[in-house]
Scaffold this active site. Structure first.
Site, PDB file in Angstrom:
ATOM      1  N   CYS A   2      15.760  62.878  68.553  1.00 25.88           N
ATOM      2  CA  CYS A   2      14.473  63.725  68.051  1.00 25.88           C
ATOM      3  C   CYS A   2      14.467  64.806  69.285  1.00 25.88           C
ATOM      4  CB  CYS A   2      13.056  63.492  67.737  1.00 25.88           C
ATOM      5  SG  CYS A   2      13.243  62.018  66.392  1.00 25.88           S
ATOM      6  N   ARG A  27      20.257  66.003  69.233  1.00 23.06           N
ATOM      7  CA  ARG A  27      19.265  64.924  69.671  1.00 23.06           C
ATOM      8  C   ARG A  27      18.648  64.148  68.268  1.00 23.06           C
ATOM      9  NH1 ARG A  27      16.729  65.658  74.542  1.00 23.06           N
ATOM     10  NH2 ARG A  27      14.806  64.249  74.052  1.00 23.06           N
ATOM     11  N   TRP A  74      15.919  62.069  64.523  1.00 27.02           N
ATOM     12  CA  TRP A  74      16.948  60.858  64.575  1.00 27.02           C
ATOM     13  C   TRP A  74      15.810  59.610  64.084  1.00 27.02           C
ATOM     14  CZ3 TRP A  74      17.150  56.061  66.714  1.00 27.02           C
ATOM     15  CH2 TRP A  74      18.427  55.378  66.616  1.00 27.02           C
ATOM     16  N   ASN A 100       8.711  63.381  69.437  1.00 30.44           N
ATOM     17  CA  ASN A 100       9.697  62.740  70.077  1.00 30.44           C
ATOM     18  C   ASN A 100       9.497  61.641  70.669  1.00 30.44           C
ATOM     19  OD1 ASN A 100      11.843  63.573  72.700  1.00 30.44           O
ATOM     20  ND2 ASN A 100      12.280  62.109  71.042  1.00 30.44           N
ATOM     21  N   GLY A 101       9.926  60.391  70.101  1.00 27.99           N
ATOM     22  CA  GLY A 101       9.445  59.307  70.737  1.00 27.99           C
ATOM     23  C   GLY A 101       9.188  58.117  70.049  1.00 27.99           C
ATOM     24  N   GLU A 506      36.641  52.863  76.764  1.00 28.58           N
ATOM     25  CA  GLU A 506      36.134  54.151  76.549  1.00 28.58           C
ATOM     26  C   GLU A 506      37.076  55.185  75.316  1.00 28.58           C
ATOM     27  OE1 GLU A 506      33.696  55.968  77.240  1.00 28.58           O
ATOM     28  OE2 GLU A 506      33.916  57.786  76.956  1.00 28.58           O
ATOM     29  N   LYS A 510      35.334  56.421  71.902  1.00 26.80           N
ATOM     30  CA  LYS A 510      35.393  57.745  71.528  1.00 26.80           C
ATOM     31  C   LYS A 510      35.889  57.811  70.249  1.00 26.80           C
ATOM     32  CE  LYS A 510      33.514  59.334  73.838  1.00 26.80           C
ATOM     33  NZ  LYS A 510      32.814  58.927  74.910  1.00 26.80           N
ATOM     34  N   GLU A 513      33.269  56.284  67.585  1.00 29.09           N
ATOM     35  CA  GLU A 513      32.081  57.042  67.272  1.00 29.09           C
ATOM     36  C   GLU A 513      32.349  58.350  66.436  1.00 29.09           C
ATOM     37  OE1 GLU A 513      29.710  58.079  70.774  1.00 29.09           O
ATOM     38  OE2 GLU A 513      31.530  58.417  72.109  1.00 29.09           O
ATOM     39  N   HIS A 529      44.526  35.543  74.021  1.00 28.90           N
ATOM     40  CA  HIS A 529      43.710  34.763  73.781  1.00 28.90           C
ATOM     41  C   HIS A 529      42.774  34.746  72.659  1.00 28.90           C
ATOM     42  CE1 HIS A 529      44.572  33.230  77.687  1.00 28.90           C
ATOM     43  NE2 HIS A 529      44.636  34.464  78.251  1.00 28.90           N
ATOM     44  N   LYS A 628      22.422  62.281  71.157  1.00 30.42           N
ATOM     45  CA  LYS A 628      22.890  62.286  72.511  1.00 30.42           C
ATOM     46  C   LYS A 628      21.873  61.356  73.507  1.00 30.42           C
ATOM     47  CE  LYS A 628      25.572  64.858  75.535  1.00 30.42           C
ATOM     48  NZ  LYS A 628      26.748  64.121  75.079  1.00 30.42           N
TER      49      LYS A 628
HETATM   50  C1  F6R Z   1      29.189  57.561  73.884  1.00 28.60           C
HETATM   51  C2  F6R Z   1      27.909  58.373  74.409  1.00 28.60           C
HETATM   52  C3  F6R Z   1      27.022  56.902  74.444  1.00 28.60           C
HETATM   53  C4  F6R Z   1      26.045  57.213  75.932  1.00 28.60           C
HETATM   54  C5  F6R Z   1      25.121  56.490  75.910  1.00 28.60           C
HETATM   55  C6  F6R Z   1      24.270  56.530  77.144  1.00 28.60           C
HETATM   56  O1  F6R Z   1      30.315  58.914  73.913  1.00 28.60           O
HETATM   57  O2  F6R Z   1      27.612  59.329  74.703  1.00 28.60           O
HETATM   58  O3  F6R Z   1      27.537  56.102  74.638  1.00 28.60           O
HETATM   59  O4  F6R Z   1      26.904  57.285  76.837  1.00 28.60           O
HETATM   60  O5  F6R Z   1      24.212  56.621  74.975  1.00 28.60           O
HETATM   61  O6  F6R Z   1      23.829  57.781  77.398  1.00 28.60           O
HETATM   62  P1  F6R Z   1      23.279  58.095  78.799  1.00 28.60           P
HETATM   63  O7  F6R Z   1      24.515  58.396  79.923  1.00 28.60           O
HETATM   64  O8  F6R Z   1      22.591  59.588  78.646  1.00 28.60           O
HETATM   65  O9  F6R Z   1      22.490  57.136  79.596  1.00 28.60           O
END
Ligand code: F6R
Length: 633
Positions: A2, A27, A74, A100-101, A506, A510, A513, A529, A628
């Site tokens: 948010c 956000r 969010w 927010n929270g 990773e 990517k 998501e 396995h 994010k």
């Molecule tokens: C993936 C992504 C998330 C963040 C995770 C942790 O692309 O962005 O998996 O890496 O939410 O976020 P931070 O690094 O802000 O703690």
């Protein structure tokens, strides 16, 4: 999660709020809304879905109001529907609140209010706040406390005392049209100072087009914004002396600058991120022949590194993957046993520590609730023990002004600059660079590696920016072509071993998501396995095969996948011989030392995910269900 924004000043608030929300959409984007005050009334407009839905609605409304608050959501409590969108209002529609929270005790507050006859229109935790403020205003002694700047401020302050949880709030009232109150308790909130206009926002990009003079509020602080200025108080109502500082961020840094998406722009910024990290972390004049002191300058006092026996790292998502690369480096270079834990798991089952265990929290945003809670718990369990326990906490973050920065005194700043795309790319590379610096520093301190080897590693790192540039240039078209073939694929497997196993994870993250394609990363040797049962001609396999300790092994594991008819894509510097025979498609990278290879091998995987998502016509920068900053547990 948010985003909130607030404005009070001399310009029309609506456009400023919308522009701010646009910069905060990363956000959350389940719904959006704004409230302004015009002709003695609060004008509250909300819309389900992304900001453009709210924009369309606002085109029909004319409001030259010079005060307002806005929110992009969010969803946590209550479905993403318009009735759950912020702002939320009291029964008389005179008070509007954005939050927010999470208000943890909202259920009991809601029951108390219901018992007094308040009727709720949403399923959110936030709606208790405007009702509580209305109630508090009703019961305020008259005249109000002499120490309080206004009855509205006092009513809000009293309500804040009743709220439990982590939150940032902005409030306005039609009965106090010259006041905007902003509150911070464990969720970020920054105040902006313009010429006769003042702002509050969850993050600086929302206000950087208007001012660079900012004051991040600390936990337990609230600000009263009026057309005349900003006053900051603690929750006890004591006025605090606070000065804004100048932000090192320009409006263009939060623009796409000609790229189709922020994610692509951020992928292309990675050579610059590596250069900035090299300049900041590694001493330019250090050589093995002149090895006086560590080659690394992290600006952290050596006390926390003396007699280290163990390191434990807590993180989530992509940061957790960076930590896994970090573990490899810390163990193989510095010889320090290192554990990497999901912050959300660690919180409830922490590993035992000794006085010589260093705990590192990694979070690009510095706001991830699980990582913060894990570190808070760690801080607490070290309290009351000897000093050694207490100093051994370290944060790695891209936002030193974040909650992590407030919580942990020793921080390694990663130097990615602000990242807007929800999928982390350049912040991952920046985290890797922080781990290279830390591992080289500790290897020097522990004397586990010769100065010559350290010099070799540092020189190798210095070559990486131009290797990334070359990779970007050669891979852009290749990955776009592959994306054409894979746009309809439903499952993907990524394989890596050793230091490139986290890169397989990773690459899979990517892809899933942003393209919503199911993808899994495995250590290549584990396939037989169980997971190998998944393979057939419909499941492509991306294998990271870099010369070094596990190259032959990865090639053999790739053979096994090929034998199950999978289309094989190789991320490798070897373009002939066995590699050319096995891989159906090659994503070539430069032949760098295996130890440095993750900074290169991840690039084609980022591009592949990007192009597949773009090809599928998806919203690359704002994938569904994500945000994010994950500020909820
Ligand atoms: C993936 C992504 C998330 C963040 C995770 C942790 O692309 O962005 O998996 O890496 O939410 O976020 P931070 O690094 O802000 O703690």
């Amino acid at each position: 999660m948010c985003g909130i924004v607030g404005y009070i000043g001399t310009q029309a608030a609506t456009e400023i709020l919308l522009a701010g929300l646009e910069k905060l959409e990363y956000r959350g984007y389940d719904s959006a809304g704004i409230a302004t005050i015009w002709e003695g009334e609060v004008n509250c407009i909300r819309a389900k879905g992304k900001l453009h839905n709210l924009r369309s609605k606002l085109e029909l409304v004319e409001s030259p109001s010079q005060i307002g608050i806005g929110h992009t959501r969010w969803a946590t409590h209550g479905k993403p529907e318009e009735r759950n969108a912020h702002p939320h209002m009291d029964a008389t529609l005179r008070i509007a609140v954005v939050q927010n929270g999470i208000i943890e005790n909202y259920r009991e507050l809601r029951e108390e209010l219901k018992a007094k006859g308040y009727v709720f229109r949403s399923d959110t935790d936030t709606e208790v706040i405007p009702h509580l403020i209305a109630e508090s205003l009703k019961n305020l002694p008259s005249p109000t406390l002499a120490t309080s700047p206004s009855p509205f401020f006092e009513a809000v302050r009293q309500v804040v005392g009743k709220l439990q949880g982590a939150f940032a709030i902005a409030v306005l009232s039609a009965d106090f049209p010259d006041e905007l109150i902003a509150i911070r308790q464990q969720a970020p909130l920054v105040i902006g100072f313009g010429q006769g206009e003042f702002f509050c926002a969850s993050d600086t990009p929302a206000i950087v087009s208007y001012t660079r003079a900012v004051l991040p509020l600390d936990n337990g602080e609230m600000a009263r914004l009026t057309p005349l200025g900003v006053e900051v108080y603690d929750f006890a109502g004591i006025r605090l002396k606070k000065q804004p500082r100048l932000l090192n961020l320009s409006p263009t840094m939060v623009e796409k600058q000609g790229f189709k998406h922020f994610m692509l722009k951020e992928i292309y910024e990675q050579p610059g991120v590596v250069r900035a990290s090299l300049d900041a972390y590694f001493k330019a004049d250090w050589t093995a022949a002149n090895a006086e002191g560590s080659p690394v300058n992290l600006n952290i006092d050596g006390e926390i590194f003396s007699d280290l026996e163990q390191i434990q790292i807590v993180a989530c998502g992509t940061s957790w993957h960076a930590a896994l690369v970090g573990k490899y480096l810390l163990e193989q270079l510095a010889g320090i046993p290192t554990q990497v834990q999901y912050a959300s798991e660690f919180r409830y089952a922490p590993s035992p520590i000794t006085a010589n265990t260093l705990t590192i929290g990694v979070t690009q945003s510095g706001e991830t609730a699980d990582t913060l809670a894990a570190l808070a718990m760690e801080k607490e369990r070290r309290q009351g023990k000897e000093a050694k326990y207490q100093v051994r906490l370290l944060g790695i973050t891209n936002r030193p002004e974040s909650s992590l920065g407030h919580m942990v005194p020793r921080i390694i700043n990663t130097l990615a600059g602000i990242e807007i795309g929800v999928a982390a790319t350049k912040t991952f590379i920046a985290q890797l660079m922080a781990f290279y610096a830390l591992a080289v520093d500790l290897a020097y301190r522990q004397k586990t590696v010769t100065p010559e080897k350290l010099e070799y590693i540092i020189n190798g790192l210095r070559q990486i920016p131009k290797e990334i540039e070359a990779t970007l240039e050669s891979q852009e078209k290749l990955t776009e072509l592959l994306a054409h073939d894979f746009a309809e694929t439903t499952d993907f497997i990524f394989l890596g071993r050793g230091i490139n196993f986290p890169i397989a994870l990773e690459g899979a993250l990517k892809l899933k998501e942003i393209s919503y394609i199911h993808a899994e990363g495995y250590p290549a040797g584990e396939m037989k396995h169980g997971p190998i049962a998944l393979l057939d001609a419909k499941v492509p396999v991306v294998a990271i095969a870099v010369p070094g300790s596990v190259y032959e092994k990865v090639i053999s594991n790739s053979q096994e996948a090929k034998a199950r008819d999978s289309r094989l894509i190789g991320v490798t510097p070897i373009e002939d011989g066995e590699a050319a025979e096995i891989f159906n498609d090659l994503l070539p990278i430069a032949n760098v030392d295996e130890l440095l290879s993750p900074i290169l091998t991840v690039i084609p995987l980022q591009l592949l995910a990007y192009h597949i998502a773009a090809r599928r016509g998806l919203d690359v920068d704002q994938p569904r269900n994500l945000a994010k900053s994950v500020t909820v547990e």
